[in-house]
Scaffold this motif. Structure first.
Motif, PDB file in Angstrom:
ATOM      1  N   LYS A  16      -1.168  -0.249  -3.812  1.00 16.86           N
ATOM      2  CA  LYS A  16       0.193  -0.207  -3.253  1.00 16.86           C
ATOM      3  C   LYS A  16       1.299  -0.411  -4.282  1.00 16.86           C
ATOM      4  O   LYS A  16       2.337   0.233  -4.185  1.00 16.86           O
ATOM      5  CB  LYS A  16       0.397  -1.147  -2.062  1.00 16.86           C
ATOM      6  N   ARG A  39       3.768 -14.903  -5.369  1.00 15.90           N
ATOM      7  CA  ARG A  39       3.138 -15.338  -6.623  1.00 15.90           C
ATOM      8  C   ARG A  39       4.030 -16.339  -7.354  1.00 15.90           C
ATOM      9  O   ARG A  39       3.534 -17.304  -7.954  1.00 15.90           O
ATOM     10  CB  ARG A  39       2.852 -14.126  -7.521  1.00 15.90           C
ATOM     11  N   ARG A 136      -9.064  -3.933 -10.094  1.00 13.95           N
ATOM     12  CA  ARG A 136      -8.436  -5.178 -10.548  1.00 13.95           C
ATOM     13  C   ARG A 136      -9.152  -5.710 -11.794  1.00 13.95           C
ATOM     14  O   ARG A 136      -8.528  -6.239 -12.712  1.00 13.95           O
ATOM     15  CB  ARG A 136      -8.468  -6.188  -9.386  1.00 13.95           C
ATOM     16  N   ASP A 163      -5.644 -13.619   4.218  1.00 15.52           N
ATOM     17  CA  ASP A 163      -4.474 -12.818   4.593  1.00 15.52           C
ATOM     18  C   ASP A 163      -4.613 -12.219   6.003  1.00 15.52           C
ATOM     19  O   ASP A 163      -3.644 -12.096   6.734  1.00 15.52           O
ATOM     20  CB  ASP A 163      -4.236 -11.682   3.579  1.00 15.52           C
TER      21      ASP A 163
HETATM   22  O1  CDP Z   1      -1.293  -7.375  -6.146  1.00 13.64           O
HETATM   23  P1  CDP Z   1      -2.125  -7.913  -5.021  1.00 13.64           P
HETATM   24  O2  CDP Z   1      -2.246  -6.940  -3.898  1.00 13.64           O
HETATM   25  O3  CDP Z   1      -3.425  -8.464  -5.495  1.00 13.64           O
HETATM   26  O4  CDP Z   1      -1.376  -9.198  -4.450  1.00 13.64           O
HETATM   27  P2  CDP Z   1       0.163  -9.401  -4.161  1.00 13.64           P
HETATM   28  O5  CDP Z   1       0.702  -8.256  -3.371  1.00 13.64           O
HETATM   29  O6  CDP Z   1       0.872  -9.751  -5.423  1.00 13.64           O
HETATM   30  O7  CDP Z   1       0.141 -10.683  -3.176  1.00 13.64           O
HETATM   31  C1  CDP Z   1      -0.392 -11.938  -3.552  1.00 13.64           C
HETATM   32  C2  CDP Z   1      -0.604 -12.739  -2.289  1.00 13.64           C
HETATM   33  O8  CDP Z   1       0.670 -13.009  -1.696  1.00 13.64           O
HETATM   34  C3  CDP Z   1      -1.395 -12.046  -1.179  1.00 13.64           C
HETATM   35  O9  CDP Z   1      -2.795 -12.262  -1.248  1.00 13.64           O
HETATM   36  C4  CDP Z   1      -0.803 -12.622   0.095  1.00 13.64           C
HETATM   37  O10 CDP Z   1      -1.456 -13.805   0.486  1.00 13.64           O
HETATM   38  C5  CDP Z   1       0.610 -12.972  -0.279  1.00 13.64           C
HETATM   39  N1  CDP Z   1       1.592 -12.008   0.265  1.00 13.64           N
HETATM   40  C6  CDP Z   1       1.966 -12.130   1.585  1.00 13.64           C
HETATM   41  O11 CDP Z   1       1.454 -12.995   2.287  1.00 13.64           O
HETATM   42  N2  CDP Z   1       2.906 -11.297   2.118  1.00 13.64           N
HETATM   43  C7  CDP Z   1       3.470 -10.341   1.383  1.00 13.64           C
HETATM   44  N3  CDP Z   1       4.417  -9.568   1.925  1.00 13.64           N
HETATM   45  C8  CDP Z   1       3.090 -10.167   0.031  1.00 13.64           C
HETATM   46  C9  CDP Z   1       2.120 -11.011  -0.500  1.00 13.64           C
END
Ligand code: CDP
Length: 202
Positions: A16, A39, A136, A163
């Motif tokens: 994404k 983060r 990843r 999540d």
């Molecule tokens: O890049 P990746 O998809 O690994 O993770 P990220 O989008 O940076 O998000 C890190 C963590 O933040 C996720 O595992 C969610 O727990 C949380 N998050 C969330 O709860 N709601 C969002 N809109 C974005 C992230």
């Protein structure tokens, strides 16, 4: 005024971020990686700050301050993301961002369901756990050669479960979203597919 909002949700490493950034560049839209907000709070939490206070006082120029890609920060992010007050504190920033002209692309977990339920276009990107862990692993291995594939896979699995099952804004595809499985797509193919869908809808 209602700007064009494109919501792109999905699990960790589903593509994404890369897809959202490319779409925003093609359309000259603003782009917000909402995972960075979580983060940044996760990083503060690891430093000993209270997550709710950190979320209430988050300054957008702090978003590039930490080495936010680190796996331990991702894990901490998914823990503080369970807290309803943290999510509430981040909501206004995200909604305000979504109204930027001429339009905005936001990626995350709850953009199409909670942050921007009226988004014109909603996309849910997904891929198999193995495909996502592999991506990843390749990404993180560039910075840390000692990282193990199995560790990344376990961490992503744990984060997905947290999540999906949390009571506050769980990760779920909005009923009016278009789902794309990117397991067998290259990043260029994923961008092309999503972009042509957006062009049809816009
Ligand atoms: O890049 P990746 O998809 O690994 O993770 P990220 O989008 O940076 O998000 C890190 C963590 O933040 C996720 O595992 C969610 O727990 C949380 N998050 C969330 O709860 N709601 C969002 N809109 C974005 C992230």
């Amino acid at each position: 005024m209602n700007q064009t909002v494109i919501a792109i949700d999905g699990p960790a490493a589903s593509g994404k971020g890369t897809v959202s950034k490319a779409i925003s560049e093609k359309l000259q839209f603003n782009y917000l990686d909402t995972g960075k907000l979580y983060r940044a709070i996760g990083a503060k939490y690891l430093e000993g700050f209270a997550p709710i206070t950190a979320a209430q006082n988050l300054n957008s120029n702090e978003l590039d301050k930490y080495d936010l890609q680190k796996p331990e920060i991702a894990q901490a992010a998914s823990e503080i993301a369970l807290i309803p007050e943290v999510r509430a504190a981040l909501l206004e920033f995200q909604r305000k961002f979504s109204q930027k002209t001429p339009g905005a692309v936001l990626d995350g977990r709850d953009i199409g369901t909670i942050v921007c339920p009226d988004a014109k276009i909603k996309i849910f990107l997904t891929a198999s756990l193995e495909a996502r862990a592999k991506r990843r692993y390749v990404e993180l291995n560039k910075h840390d050669g000692k990282i193990r594939f199995e560790t990344i896979l376990d961490q992503i699995k744990e984060r997905d479960e947290r999540d999906q099952t949390r009571s506050s804004s769980p990760m779920v595809a909005a009923s009016d979203s278009k789902i794309f499985d990117t397991s067998d797509l290259s990043i260029t193919e994923a961008i092309e597919k999503v972009f042509s869908y957006i062009q049809e809808k816009i």
